[in-house]
Motif scaffolding. Sequence first.
Motif, PDB file in Angstrom:
ATOM      1  N   LEU A  15       0.830  -1.187   0.085  1.00  0.00           N
ATOM      2  CA  LEU A  15       0.144   0.083   0.033  1.00  0.00           C
ATOM      3  C   LEU A  15       0.889   1.375   0.030  1.00  0.00           C
ATOM      4  CD1 LEU A  15      -2.952  -0.898   2.543  1.00  0.00           C
ATOM      5  CD2 LEU A  15      -2.990  -0.539  -0.060  1.00  0.00           C
ATOM      6  N   THR A  16       1.822   1.151   0.817  1.00  0.00           N
ATOM      7  CA  THR A  16       2.813   2.500   0.888  1.00  0.00           C
ATOM      8  C   THR A  16       3.273   2.723  -0.462  1.00  0.00           C
ATOM      9  OG1 THR A  16       3.295   1.708   3.266  1.00  0.00           O
ATOM     10  CG2 THR A  16       4.499   3.430   2.221  1.00  0.00           C
ATOM     11  N   LEU A  17       3.792   1.618  -0.938  1.00  0.00           N
ATOM     12  CA  LEU A  17       4.670   1.900  -2.222  1.00  0.00           C
ATOM     13  C   LEU A  17       3.542   2.215  -3.131  1.00  0.00           C
ATOM     14  CD1 LEU A  17       7.504   0.300  -3.268  1.00  0.00           C
ATOM     15  CD2 LEU A  17       7.102   1.539  -1.154  1.00  0.00           C
ATOM     16  N   GLY A  18       2.328   1.301  -3.270  1.00  0.00           N
ATOM     17  CA  GLY A  18       1.702   1.815  -4.572  1.00  0.00           C
ATOM     18  C   GLY A  18       1.125   3.169  -4.251  1.00  0.00           C
ATOM     19  N   ALA A  19       0.819   3.602  -3.219  1.00  0.00           N
ATOM     20  CA  ALA A  19       0.478   4.922  -2.980  1.00  0.00           C
ATOM     21  C   ALA A  19       1.408   5.903  -3.169  1.00  0.00           C
ATOM     22  CB  ALA A  19      -0.240   5.229  -1.535  1.00  0.00           C
ATOM     23  N   VAL A  20       2.642   5.775  -2.691  1.00  0.00           N
ATOM     24  CA  VAL A  20       3.649   6.713  -2.590  1.00  0.00           C
ATOM     25  C   VAL A  20       4.321   6.666  -4.229  1.00  0.00           C
ATOM     26  CG1 VAL A  20       5.753   7.376  -1.698  1.00  0.00           C
ATOM     27  CG2 VAL A  20       4.078   6.733  -0.249  1.00  0.00           C
ATOM     28  N   ALA A  21       4.899   5.435  -4.439  1.00  0.00           N
ATOM     29  CA  ALA A  21       5.775   5.383  -5.853  1.00  0.00           C
ATOM     30  C   ALA A  21       4.867   4.929  -6.824  1.00  0.00           C
ATOM     31  CB  ALA A  21       6.723   4.243  -5.323  1.00  0.00           C
ATOM     32  N   CYS A  22       4.015   3.831  -6.840  1.00  0.00           N
ATOM     33  CA  CYS A  22       3.262   3.499  -8.113  1.00  0.00           C
ATOM     34  C   CYS A  22       2.357   4.305  -8.447  1.00  0.00           C
ATOM     35  CB  CYS A  22       2.682   1.915  -7.800  1.00  0.00           C
ATOM     36  SG  CYS A  22       3.989   0.820  -7.467  1.00  0.00           S
ATOM     37  N   VAL A  34      14.171  -6.191  -9.165  1.00  0.00           N
ATOM     38  CA  VAL A  34      14.138  -5.439  -8.120  1.00  0.00           C
ATOM     39  C   VAL A  34      15.086  -4.233  -8.355  1.00  0.00           C
ATOM     40  CG1 VAL A  34      15.046  -5.064  -5.630  1.00  0.00           C
ATOM     41  CG2 VAL A  34      14.017  -7.201  -6.313  1.00  0.00           C
ATOM     42  N   ASN A  35      14.567  -2.993  -8.300  1.00  0.00           N
ATOM     43  CA  ASN A  35      15.286  -1.619  -8.821  1.00  0.00           C
ATOM     44  C   ASN A  35      16.009  -1.113  -7.663  1.00  0.00           C
ATOM     45  OD1 ASN A  35      16.170   0.222 -10.382  1.00  0.00           O
ATOM     46  ND2 ASN A  35      14.210   1.440  -9.935  1.00  0.00           N
ATOM     47  N   ASP A  36      17.353  -1.233  -7.608  1.00  0.00           N
ATOM     48  CA  ASP A  36      18.237  -0.521  -6.567  1.00  0.00           C
ATOM     49  C   ASP A  36      17.598  -0.614  -5.156  1.00  0.00           C
ATOM     50  OD1 ASP A  36      20.358   0.760  -5.814  1.00  0.00           O
ATOM     51  OD2 ASP A  36      19.700   2.884  -6.637  1.00  0.00           O
ATOM     52  N   ARG A  37      17.254   0.383  -4.684  1.00  0.00           N
ATOM     53  CA  ARG A  37      16.927   0.442  -3.194  1.00  0.00           C
ATOM     54  C   ARG A  37      15.356   0.607  -3.014  1.00  0.00           C
ATOM     55  NH1 ARG A  37      21.214   1.084  -0.045  1.00  0.00           N
ATOM     56  NH2 ARG A  37      19.967   1.546   1.612  1.00  0.00           N
ATOM     57  N   LEU A  67      11.840   5.282  -2.288  1.00  0.00           N
ATOM     58  CA  LEU A  67      10.796   4.949  -2.860  1.00  0.00           C
ATOM     59  C   LEU A  67      10.716   5.395  -4.260  1.00  0.00           C
ATOM     60  CD1 LEU A  67       8.087   6.085  -0.077  1.00  0.00           C
ATOM     61  CD2 LEU A  67       8.400   3.935  -1.165  1.00  0.00           C
ATOM     62  N   ASP A  68      11.459   6.365  -4.717  1.00  0.00           N
ATOM     63  CA  ASP A  68      11.402   6.620  -6.352  1.00  0.00           C
ATOM     64  C   ASP A  68      12.014   5.290  -6.996  1.00  0.00           C
ATOM     65  OD1 ASP A  68      10.798   9.180  -6.077  1.00  0.00           O
ATOM     66  OD2 ASP A  68      12.939   9.890  -5.881  1.00  0.00           O
ATOM     67  N   ASP A  69      12.720   4.477  -6.550  1.00  0.00           N
ATOM     68  CA  ASP A  69      13.075   3.432  -7.096  1.00  0.00           C
ATOM     69  C   ASP A  69      11.965   2.242  -7.285  1.00  0.00           C
ATOM     70  OD1 ASP A  69      15.603   4.090  -7.257  1.00  0.00           O
ATOM     71  OD2 ASP A  69      16.656   3.299  -5.643  1.00  0.00           O
ATOM     72  N   HIS A  70      10.815   2.505  -6.477  1.00  0.00           N
ATOM     73  CA  HIS A  70       9.710   1.454  -6.675  1.00  0.00           C
ATOM     74  C   HIS A  70       8.754   1.962  -7.889  1.00  0.00           C
ATOM     75  CE1 HIS A  70       7.012  -1.397  -5.167  1.00  0.00           C
ATOM     76  NE2 HIS A  70       5.990  -0.634  -5.179  1.00  0.00           N
TER      77      HIS A  70
END
Length: 719
Positions: free
Chosen positions: A12-19, A242-245, A322-325
């Motif tokens: 969720l965090t990633l989806g909301a913030v990055a994706c 998996v992209n970097d960090r 999170l940019d890497d996500h």
Amino acid sequence: MRITRWTGALLLTLGAVACRDSQSPTAPVQDLAPVAALATEEPGSVAFDHFVADATSHEWANSYLLSLLSHYAYVSLVGAADDAGFLAAFEAHFAPLGLGTFRMIEDPLTDTEVIIAQNDDAVFVIFRGTEADPAALEFELRDIYVDLAFVMINGVHDGFQAGSRRVIEQVAAELENAGGRKVWLTGHSLGGALATVTAHLLRTEHDVTVDGVYTYGAPRVFSEDIAATFDAAFGARSQRWVNDRDPVPHVAPVVPLLLPYRHVSVLNNIVPDNGACVVRRNDTEMLLTTPEELASIVSQLDLADLASVATVFQAIFALGNLDDHDTARYASRIYARMPAELRAVLPEPPYPASAPTSCDGPQDLTPPVVEAEITGTSGNDGWYVSDVGVAWSIVDAESSIESSDGCETRVVVQDTNGITFTCTATSAGGTTTESVMIRRDATPPSGVTAAPDRSADHGGWYNAPFAVAWSGADATSGIAVCTDASYDGPDTANGTLSGTCTDVAGNTSDVAMFGFHYDATAPVIAIASPAEPAPDFFRDQLVTAAFQCSDATAGMATCTGSTADGDVLPTDAFGAHELVVQAQDQAGNTSSASRAYTVTFAFDGFYPPVENLPTANAARAGQRIPFKWNLRDSSGAVVPDRSDLFEITWSAPFACSATVASSDLTATYADSNTGIRWDPIEQQYVFVAATSRADAGTCRYLNVDVGSHATASALVRFR
């Protein structure tokens, strides 16, 4: 996505913030325009023609195309007010790239969304990730992860498993109509977790064959045992990027007993390195921090305290970026590392709006193409037979040439067994070194001579077929072949054969001649005397031998006879004789000819009272009849007492009315010549023929032969 018992907090965090960051209500709306920008697509082909549906290991085209599908499964399209509008726009955009038959499955309770599309070879099942509002991130994170340590059913995270089970029946029903196509699952973040779980459930519970699973930035979802079972079943057909960090793949943190999760699939790490993307394929799991630091963070975890849970996961996120996500960053970095031939035929990626390193943008991943441009006349076997110019073509379609060395134009004007020129060029994509070796031989062979297989046969002349071989020398490339020739006619007094030598480079020498004389024809012998047919000569008759020999080409060397031309033939002995002539020409050819003749005597015929043919002599049957004759030599003198020369034939009686020649009866009833006597008084030969009274009314012949040509015949009629 709002599920209270969900382990995908990170999701969720990633989806909301990055994706979904660029798709939030306050962010600009993104459309699919970048995906339509095809590079140099092959005529008649589309992007998904390059998808390898039956791949059993990593394929670059598959990794990139599935990352595009995972990315655009998130994107809110311009003018798409609802899911139906999204699907229509998604279809309009991907249909030109080779996909069709688009479907969308959605579960309102868990907000699980699946897009299904296909081409002739494969069915693609694409899971969308979370669409949480960033403003509610902390609430969502606590709400989802509070059950993280406790909710694992049959070795699978219950939250992800619940979302999969809400749509799996419809997915399986769609796949029943796959028509033999390969089945591929993909997704990013939460979508990657759902794709992994669904692949496991389709295989173990629905007997559906899944041919490949590629995920991007996905979290851990399986226990150790289930992960091992999954990897054994899929092997390299399942690839995880998996992209970097990117922090999402690092949750949940592995805590024995409490959080016993493990990743699956072959790992591909994307790592920027000095401004360029490096992909470490088949890599081992990377850590965001040291194991000791991670253990220190995890030690603060108190599952009963939501604030503790949030703190731990926020600490893990803080270690990453999170940019890497970002889905666009996944697609752009995979594209940058693909082989150039695939980048030439696949659409460009959706480059992220913010690109902190050049790794996110178009890169020159290939060194310059360096090719030698050679001018000159090509010979054989890689040789040149003229002056040779060597120039270099240096091309890099992606960046400029930074430096070059040894790439100036050269000209080779002298023969050489090999001189090497090397050009080195460097661009942002690397360095290429190419070498070319020039071999020049523009000089034809020299000293070409001919050698026959034997000396002339006779007197400088050949009288039978012979062979000639030419040879020569070449200082650079060496002799490849020289002429071989043979001669078997016609006769000639001034014959010539020509030959050359050719070197390995293909140069041919001047023509070298071989002169010779050739006569394979025997001399001709013409005998004029004795004449043909062979005559009879009287004994001691003067007869001169006459013959000549001739040869049309080489000319005569000798012409000899058993009696020399112009000399008298031997006629002193009664019987058969032969003149033999031998000839040889200047070339050594020989011939022989002969002419037979016979020496005999003059035969006067029978003396009275016997009359010679055609007169018929009358006689009384039973009386004895005397026959008398004589022989004379060439002077007319009587030849005495040679009774041995005669052969007498006294025929059997025959009817006088019959037409019978004396010669027809000669071979019948021959008497010996013992009845012949020489009468020295009368100087004549006498033979008395005996008759029988039974001969009355018949006729008989008497023939006297001397040799083969002198004959006397008499006919006797008996009364």
